[in-house]
Design a protein around this motif. Structure first.
Motif, PDB file in Angstrom:
ATOM      1  N   SER A   3      -3.460   5.208  -3.803  1.00 23.96           N
ATOM      2  CA  SER A   3      -3.750   5.152  -4.582  1.00 23.96           C
ATOM      3  C   SER A   3      -3.970   6.069  -5.723  1.00 23.96           C
ATOM      4  O   SER A   3      -3.603   6.865  -5.120  1.00 23.96           O
ATOM      5  CB  SER A   3      -5.403   4.503  -4.162  1.00 23.96           C
ATOM      6  OG  SER A   3      -6.043   4.502  -5.683  1.00 23.96           O
ATOM      7  N   LYS A   4      -2.944   5.774  -6.951  1.00 22.43           N
ATOM      8  CA  LYS A   4      -3.496   6.636  -7.900  1.00 22.43           C
ATOM      9  C   LYS A   4      -4.298   7.552  -8.539  1.00 22.43           C
ATOM     10  O   LYS A   4      -4.736   7.969  -9.528  1.00 22.43           O
ATOM     11  CB  LYS A   4      -2.315   6.824  -8.895  1.00 22.43           C
ATOM     12  CG  LYS A   4      -0.778   6.744  -8.457  1.00 22.43           C
ATOM     13  CD  LYS A   4       0.247   6.055  -8.992  1.00 22.43           C
ATOM     14  CE  LYS A   4       1.266   5.931  -8.783  1.00 22.43           C
ATOM     15  NZ  LYS A   4       2.575   5.379 -10.165  1.00 22.43           N
ATOM     16  N   ASN A   5      -5.963   6.252  -8.421  1.00 21.92           N
ATOM     17  CA  ASN A   5      -6.993   6.678  -8.784  1.00 21.92           C
ATOM     18  C   ASN A   5      -7.694   7.705  -8.247  1.00 21.92           C
ATOM     19  O   ASN A   5      -8.067   7.444  -6.869  1.00 21.92           O
ATOM     20  CB  ASN A   5      -7.854   5.450  -8.593  1.00 21.92           C
ATOM     21  CG  ASN A   5      -8.916   5.322  -9.421  1.00 21.92           C
ATOM     22  OD1 ASN A   5      -9.563   6.234  -9.700  1.00 21.92           O
ATOM     23  ND2 ASN A   5      -9.554   4.102  -9.043  1.00 21.92           N
ATOM     24  N   LYS A   6      -8.008   8.361  -9.062  1.00 20.34           N
ATOM     25  CA  LYS A   6      -8.541  10.102  -8.438  1.00 20.34           C
ATOM     26  C   LYS A   6     -10.042   9.700  -7.793  1.00 20.34           C
ATOM     27  O   LYS A   6     -10.680  10.198  -7.183  1.00 20.34           O
ATOM     28  CB  LYS A   6      -8.671  11.028  -9.043  1.00 20.34           C
ATOM     29  CG  LYS A   6      -7.234  11.333  -9.892  1.00 20.34           C
ATOM     30  CD  LYS A   6      -7.091  12.983 -10.011  1.00 20.34           C
ATOM     31  CE  LYS A   6      -6.221  13.105 -10.500  1.00 20.34           C
ATOM     32  NZ  LYS A   6      -5.495  14.095 -11.209  1.00 20.34           N
ATOM     33  N   ASP A   7     -10.602   8.345  -8.188  1.00 19.77           N
ATOM     34  CA  ASP A   7     -12.154   8.244  -8.186  1.00 19.77           C
ATOM     35  C   ASP A   7     -12.193   7.294  -6.848  1.00 19.77           C
ATOM     36  O   ASP A   7     -13.358   7.335  -5.975  1.00 19.77           O
ATOM     37  CB  ASP A   7     -12.790   6.940  -8.836  1.00 19.77           C
ATOM     38  CG  ASP A   7     -12.915   7.693 -10.461  1.00 19.77           C
ATOM     39  OD1 ASP A   7     -13.130  10.026 -10.216  1.00 19.77           O
ATOM     40  OD2 ASP A   7     -13.444   7.555 -11.733  1.00 19.77           O
ATOM     41  N   GLU A   8     -10.872   6.523  -6.054  1.00 20.20           N
ATOM     42  CA  GLU A   8     -11.019   5.973  -4.964  1.00 20.20           C
ATOM     43  C   GLU A   8      -9.131   5.837  -4.322  1.00 20.20           C
ATOM     44  O   GLU A   8      -8.635   5.475  -4.382  1.00 20.20           O
ATOM     45  CB  GLU A   8     -10.860   4.362  -5.460  1.00 20.20           C
ATOM     46  CG  GLU A   8     -11.698   3.918  -6.014  1.00 20.20           C
ATOM     47  CD  GLU A   8     -12.395   2.465  -6.460  1.00 20.20           C
ATOM     48  OE1 GLU A   8     -10.876   1.797  -6.328  1.00 20.20           O
ATOM     49  OE2 GLU A   8     -13.244   1.966  -6.640  1.00 20.20           O
ATOM     50  N   PRO A   9      -9.278   7.848  -4.388  1.00 24.19           N
ATOM     51  CA  PRO A   9      -8.192   8.372  -3.631  1.00 24.19           C
ATOM     52  C   PRO A   9      -7.607   7.515  -2.001  1.00 24.19           C
ATOM     53  O   PRO A   9      -7.163   8.717  -1.447  1.00 24.19           O
ATOM     54  CB  PRO A   9      -8.394   9.263  -3.422  1.00 24.19           C
ATOM     55  CG  PRO A   9      -9.331   9.732  -3.406  1.00 24.19           C
ATOM     56  CD  PRO A   9     -10.001   8.953  -3.679  1.00 24.19           C
ATOM     57  N   PHE A  10      -7.789   6.440  -1.942  1.00 29.47           N
ATOM     58  CA  PHE A  10      -7.368   6.164  -0.598  1.00 29.47           C
ATOM     59  C   PHE A  10      -5.478   6.223   0.198  1.00 29.47           C
ATOM     60  O   PHE A  10      -5.530   6.519  -1.390  1.00 29.47           O
ATOM     61  CB  PHE A  10      -8.024   5.048  -0.236  1.00 29.47           C
ATOM     62  CG  PHE A  10      -7.901   3.850  -1.141  1.00 29.47           C
ATOM     63  CD1 PHE A  10      -6.876   2.988   0.043  1.00 29.47           C
ATOM     64  CD2 PHE A  10      -8.995   3.696  -1.891  1.00 29.47           C
ATOM     65  CE1 PHE A  10      -6.822   1.436  -1.432  1.00 29.47           C
ATOM     66  CE2 PHE A  10      -9.107   2.291  -2.775  1.00 29.47           C
ATOM     67  CZ  PHE A  10      -7.562   1.197  -2.131  1.00 29.47           C
ATOM     68  N   CYS A  11      -5.756   5.741   1.214  1.00 25.59           N
ATOM     69  CA  CYS A  11      -4.354   6.009   1.785  1.00 25.59           C
ATOM     70  C   CYS A  11      -4.247   4.301   2.833  1.00 25.59           C
ATOM     71  O   CYS A  11      -5.139   4.968   3.542  1.00 25.59           O
ATOM     72  CB  CYS A  11      -3.132   7.303   2.404  1.00 25.59           C
ATOM     73  SG  CYS A  11      -2.079   6.283   3.359  1.00 25.59           S
ATOM     74  N   LYS A  12      -3.865   3.252   1.952  1.00 23.51           N
ATOM     75  CA  LYS A  12      -3.635   2.188   3.209  1.00 23.51           C
ATOM     76  C   LYS A  12      -2.387   2.308   4.131  1.00 23.51           C
ATOM     77  O   LYS A  12      -1.280   2.144   3.878  1.00 23.51           O
ATOM     78  CB  LYS A  12      -4.073   0.636   2.686  1.00 23.51           C
ATOM     79  CG  LYS A  12      -4.035  -0.484   3.303  1.00 23.51           C
ATOM     80  CD  LYS A  12      -4.654  -1.362   2.740  1.00 23.51           C
ATOM     81  CE  LYS A  12      -4.233  -2.588   3.296  1.00 23.51           C
ATOM     82  NZ  LYS A  12      -4.676  -4.163   2.847  1.00 23.51           N
ATOM     83  N   VAL A  13      -2.848   2.726   5.505  1.00 20.58           N
ATOM     84  CA  VAL A  13      -1.324   2.100   6.197  1.00 20.58           C
ATOM     85  C   VAL A  13      -0.954   0.514   6.969  1.00 20.58           C
ATOM     86  O   VAL A  13      -2.189   0.481   6.676  1.00 20.58           O
ATOM     87  CB  VAL A  13      -1.740   3.572   7.422  1.00 20.58           C
ATOM     88  CG1 VAL A  13      -0.948   3.403   8.391  1.00 20.58           C
ATOM     89  CG2 VAL A  13      -1.620   4.640   7.458  1.00 20.58           C
ATOM     90  N   ASP A  14      -0.214   0.390   6.542  1.00 24.44           N
ATOM     91  CA  ASP A  14       0.513  -0.761   7.114  1.00 24.44           C
ATOM     92  C   ASP A  14      -0.025  -1.269   8.428  1.00 24.44           C
ATOM     93  O   ASP A  14      -0.035  -0.154   9.170  1.00 24.44           O
ATOM     94  CB  ASP A  14       2.309  -0.749   6.640  1.00 24.44           C
ATOM     95  CG  ASP A  14       2.325  -0.329   5.260  1.00 24.44           C
ATOM     96  OD1 ASP A  14       1.785  -0.488   4.506  1.00 24.44           O
ATOM     97  OD2 ASP A  14       3.438  -0.728   4.942  1.00 24.44           O
ATOM     98  N   ASP A  15       0.596  -2.295   8.613  1.00 25.70           N
ATOM     99  CA  ASP A  15      -0.046  -3.081   9.570  1.00 25.70           C
ATOM    100  C   ASP A  15       0.634  -2.579  10.890  1.00 25.70           C
ATOM    101  O   ASP A  15       0.831  -2.754  12.045  1.00 25.70           O
ATOM    102  CB  ASP A  15      -1.215  -4.909   9.904  1.00 25.70           C
ATOM    103  CG  ASP A  15      -0.601  -5.180  10.621  1.00 25.70           C
ATOM    104  OD1 ASP A  15      -2.188  -4.606  10.590  1.00 25.70           O
ATOM    105  OD2 ASP A  15      -0.352  -6.129  11.522  1.00 25.70           O
ATOM    106  N   ASP A  16       2.231  -3.181  10.502  1.00 27.25           N
ATOM    107  CA  ASP A  16       3.069  -2.973  11.637  1.00 27.25           C
ATOM    108  C   ASP A  16       3.717  -1.666  12.106  1.00 27.25           C
ATOM    109  O   ASP A  16       4.412  -0.351  12.268  1.00 27.25           O
ATOM    110  CB  ASP A  16       4.677  -3.314  10.857  1.00 27.25           C
ATOM    111  CG  ASP A  16       4.954  -2.066   9.819  1.00 27.25           C
ATOM    112  OD1 ASP A  16       4.221  -1.551   9.154  1.00 27.25           O
ATOM    113  OD2 ASP A  16       6.258  -3.210   9.505  1.00 27.25           O
ATOM    114  N   THR A  17       2.122   0.087  12.422  1.00 26.96           N
ATOM    115  CA  THR A  17       2.613   0.835  11.893  1.00 26.96           C
ATOM    116  C   THR A  17       1.581   0.911  14.283  1.00 26.96           C
ATOM    117  O   THR A  17       0.868  -0.352  14.854  1.00 26.96           O
ATOM    118  CB  THR A  17       1.570   1.487  11.772  1.00 26.96           C
ATOM    119  OG1 THR A  17       0.686   1.158  11.276  1.00 26.96           O
ATOM    120  CG2 THR A  17       2.510   1.612  10.148  1.00 26.96           C
TER     121      THR A  17
END
Length: 368
Positions: A236-250
């Motif tokens: 996310s580029k939103n500094k209020d919600e700066p999370f990283c979502k890792v893909d399912d096929d990892t």
């Protein structure tokens, strides 16, 4: 200087030397496999025969022929060879596809996507354990996984991953992901004193000139991602919600991670799209499996060890220690890193133990 034909001839000879029971030979403009095979229906003695691969006499055809030779050798050694899987005339036209049919198709496809070592370890080895002459079912795969692999083992992860792809290629429903080791496999304990400190990590990031690798480096440093996950995530580029979502096929499936420290998120901008400054274009590496993606980064770290004097995984380990040092609850930290709390506690036991002692000391100081 050897001609192209002479070089190919040597490559065929070298490939054949890898096998005990199978040889790869040129017959006209196609490659064939030669081996002593069980008798055909109606015959009573084994004979040395040729099995046409249908592959052309070139480097690409040789690679495919090698994968077929691997499978044939495994079937002969384990007494699982069946003519109907190799001779179309013997196989009944209306006979449903067997495990062997689906396995052969998947291996053929994967041989063009992964290197020989990965093909043998991740696909041929686990897939060859299935009964090749039986119909393919999820229950067949599930029972074999539970029978020959242990929970939280690397072999469990390898077998589940291969069998999921096999069932998917056959268009069959499957829920084998439930058998995946929760949070991944158990690794060795990490000594925090052997890891780079944050000042060293930031200094190295500053010195990286290749924009593509700089972004991948920042993703591992800021979010503690595994090397292959840095290719397969949305940030996310939103500094209020700066999370990283890792893909399912990892490796351990989809999970959410948060930046630590936050100022690195702002400075390093790990959300940036990579421009194609890697030697391999996105259209190519997007088709690679997780191991090969991880190897791209591991190789880059190794080749640039004067600038980057630590491994890719040390960024992930340092992220875990950083969370412990800042009193992030262990369960939350494990979730951010995409593995089980028991694994997190075992791997980072020393860092967590030190933090626990410090908190106890600070608590006691506050009371004194």
């Amino acid at each position: 200087m050897a001609t192209k034909d002479e070089r190919l001839k040597r490559s065929i000879k070298k490939a054949s030397q890898k096998f005990d029971r199978v040889r790869i030979e040129r017959r006209g403009d196609k490659l064939s496999l030669r081996a002593t095979l069980p008798p055909k229906p109606g015959e009573d003695k084994p004979k040395q025969r040729y099995l046409p691969t249908g592959k052309p006499v070139n480097e690409a055809g040789l690679k495919l022929a090698i994968s077929m030779a691997m499978r044939l050798e495994a079937e002969l050694i384990e007494s699982r060879f069946e003519w109907k899987n190799w001779d179309k005339k013997i196989a009944k036209v209306n006979e449903p596809k067997t495990v062997g049919d689906w396995v052969n198709e998947l291996i053929q496809r994967k041989s063009a996507q992964v290197n020989e070592a990965t093909l043998k370890r991740e696909y041929i080895s686990p897939l060859s354990r299935l009964p090749q002459g039986e119909p393919l079912t999820e229950m067949l795969c599930k029972e074999l996984i539970e029978q020959i692999t242990k929970p939280k083992s690397r072999s469990r992860l390898r077998y589940v991953t291969a069998y999921i792809q096999l069932l998917q290629s056959a268009g069959l429903p499957q829920s084998l992901r439930n058998l995946l080791p929760v949070g991944g496999v158990v690794s060795g304990r990490i000594n925090p004193d052997e890891l780079p400190n944050d000042e060293q990590i930031f200094e190295v990031w500053n010195q990286i000139k290749n924009p593509g690798y700089k972004i991948l480096f920042s993703r591992m440093a800021v979010y503690g991602l595994r090397p292959h996950e840095s290719f397969k995530c949305q940030i996310s580029k939103n500094k209020d919600e700066p999370f990283c979502k890792v893909d399912d096929d990892t490796k351990t499936g989809s999970h959410i991670a948060f930046p630590w420290p936050f100022d690195w998120y702002e400075i390093m901008e790990p959300w940036s799209d990579f421009v194609p400054h890697l030697k391999v274009e996105r259209a190519v590496w997007s088709k690679y499996d997780n191991e090969r993606l991880g190897n791209i980064l591991s190789t880059w770290f190794l080749r640039n060890k004067k600038t980057v004097p630590f491994t890719a995984y040390m960024l992930r380990h340092r992220y875990a220690c950083r969370l412990a040092e800042n009193s992030i609850p262990t369960g939350r930290a494990a979730s951010w890193m995409g593995h089980d709390i028991s694994i997190h506690t075992k791997v980072y036991e020393q860092a967590l133990g030190l933090q626990g002692e410090l908190e106890a000391w600070r608590h006691a100081q506050g009371k004194s």
